[in-house]
Design an enzyme around this catalytic site. Structure first.
Site, PDB file in Angstrom:
ATOM      1  N   TYR A 147      -8.924  -7.711  -6.068  1.00 21.16           N
ATOM      2  CA  TYR A 147      -7.634  -7.069  -6.960  1.00 21.16           C
ATOM      3  C   TYR A 147      -7.944  -8.122  -8.029  1.00 21.16           C
ATOM      4  CZ  TYR A 147      -6.557  -5.060  -2.321  1.00 21.16           C
ATOM      5  OH  TYR A 147      -6.572  -3.603  -2.272  1.00 21.16           O
ATOM      6  N   HIS A 187      -3.670  -8.984   2.841  1.00 20.41           N
ATOM      7  CA  HIS A 187      -5.192  -8.975   2.764  1.00 20.41           C
ATOM      8  C   HIS A 187      -5.374 -10.850   4.028  1.00 20.41           C
ATOM      9  CE1 HIS A 187      -5.781  -7.504  -1.213  1.00 20.41           C
ATOM     10  NE2 HIS A 187      -5.860  -6.608  -0.027  1.00 20.41           N
ATOM     11  N   HIS A 216      -3.276   2.068  -5.469  1.00 18.56           N
ATOM     12  CA  HIS A 216      -3.712   1.110  -5.733  1.00 18.56           C
ATOM     13  C   HIS A 216      -3.821   0.223  -6.882  1.00 18.56           C
ATOM     14  CE1 HIS A 216      -5.353  -0.307  -2.437  1.00 18.56           C
ATOM     15  NE2 HIS A 216      -6.377  -0.903  -3.382  1.00 18.56           N
ATOM     16  N   ARG A 260      -0.977  -2.109  -7.619  1.00 17.08           N
ATOM     17  CA  ARG A 260      -0.865  -3.277  -6.115  1.00 17.08           C
ATOM     18  C   ARG A 260      -1.988  -4.101  -7.165  1.00 17.08           C
ATOM     19  NH1 ARG A 260      -1.282  -4.772  -0.775  1.00 17.08           N
ATOM     20  NH2 ARG A 260      -3.614  -4.739   0.226  1.00 17.08           N
ATOM     21  N   LYS A 294      -2.308  -2.386   8.050  1.00 19.13           N
ATOM     22  CA  LYS A 294      -3.071  -1.850   8.843  1.00 19.13           C
ATOM     23  C   LYS A 294      -2.740  -2.255  10.333  1.00 19.13           C
ATOM     24  CE  LYS A 294      -6.303  -1.463   5.121  1.00 19.13           C
ATOM     25  NZ  LYS A 294      -7.788  -1.439   4.355  1.00 19.13           N
ATOM     26  N   ARG A 334       0.715  -1.113   0.041  1.00 17.09           N
ATOM     27  CA  ARG A 334       0.357   0.353   0.623  1.00 17.09           C
ATOM     28  C   ARG A 334       1.045   1.389  -0.239  1.00 17.09           C
ATOM     29  NH1 ARG A 334      -2.441  -3.092   3.998  1.00 17.09           N
ATOM     30  NH2 ARG A 334      -4.101  -4.444   3.374  1.00 17.09           N
TER      31      ARG A 334
END
Length: 231
Positions: free
Chosen positions: A215, A206, A180, A183, A116, A92
């Site tokens: 994705y 993820h 993004h 990614r 995250k 990210r």
């Protein structure tokens, strides 16, 4: 109130908000009121009986190899390093901004990133990205710990990278150039080369395979060729 919630989730033509936005808003409302109900702060979840919102999913295509080359050709060493790192690691943009020099193991081509929730994972960069990053660091005469610095700032920020990529996209006449998309391009490329989706999910950070599936862009011609090969 329930009445106001139901009015908000009315027909799309009456509210002026897309169904995709409404779907996301519904999830936020549902999670919030569900938490209040579980904590016994309210007697009933007003979103419990709201119907799911159907929306048309937009296919987000990855960059083509030609587009990547065009972006790199119109970049200096630092910007090339950023583009190649985003593309090879699949990290990210916020993770890229938090990278420090000490997080990179050039010998093993490994980078420790903090995603995250401050969750740590290891990503990998290719030889080109490592070479460009080495050149970028060798050209600096500062001792700042940040892997990338901005003009007059000790660390390059998310907004700076987004602006840089957007301007390159405009210059190269390539639409939707944002972090993004690199990614997504990385994830699609790994799947097309045969990497199991579970491993791609690990690289992307993820927890759910369903998130990784969003994705992936698969060309219909690829599906056809694989079918003919295996049939």
């Amino acid at each position: 109130s329930v009445y106001h919630l139901r009015s908000y989730f009315a027909d799309e033509s009456q509210r002026g908000v897309s169904n995709r936005t409404l779907h996301n808003n519904r999830n936020v409302f549902s999670s919030f009121f569900g938490w209040l109900h579980t904590a016994e702060l309210i007697k009933k979840n007003p979103c419990a009986n709201l119907n799911r919102i159907k929306y048309t999913k937009v296919v987000r295509k990855p960059f083509s190899p030609e587009e990547i080359e065009k972006l790199k050709e119109n970049s200096n060493t630092r910007d090339k390093a950023i583009i190649c790192l985003l593309l090879s690691t699949g990290c990210r943009v916020s993770e890229l901004c938090r990278m420090d020099r000490k997080d990179v193991n050039f010998e093993k081509r490994e980078i420790v990133v903090f995603g995250k929730g401050s969750k740590q994972r290891t990503v990998y960069c290719d030889d080109v990205a490592a070479m460009l990053l080495t050149r970028c660091l060798d050209s600096r005469n500062d001792d700042r710990e940040a892997l990338f610095i901005g003009k007059g700032t000790p660390r390059l920020q998310k907004e700076g990278i987004e602006k840089m990529l957007r301007e390159k996209g405009e210059k190269c006449n390539i639409p939707n150039v944002h972090p993004h998309r690199f990614r997504r391009t990385m994830a699609t490329g790994m799947i097309s080369k045969g990497m199991p989706i579970q491993e791609v999910a690990v690289l992307l950070g993820h927890e759910k395979i369903e998130t990784t599936m969003n994705y992936i862009y698969i060309e219909q011609e690829t599906v056809k060729n694989n079918y003919l090969r295996l049939a």
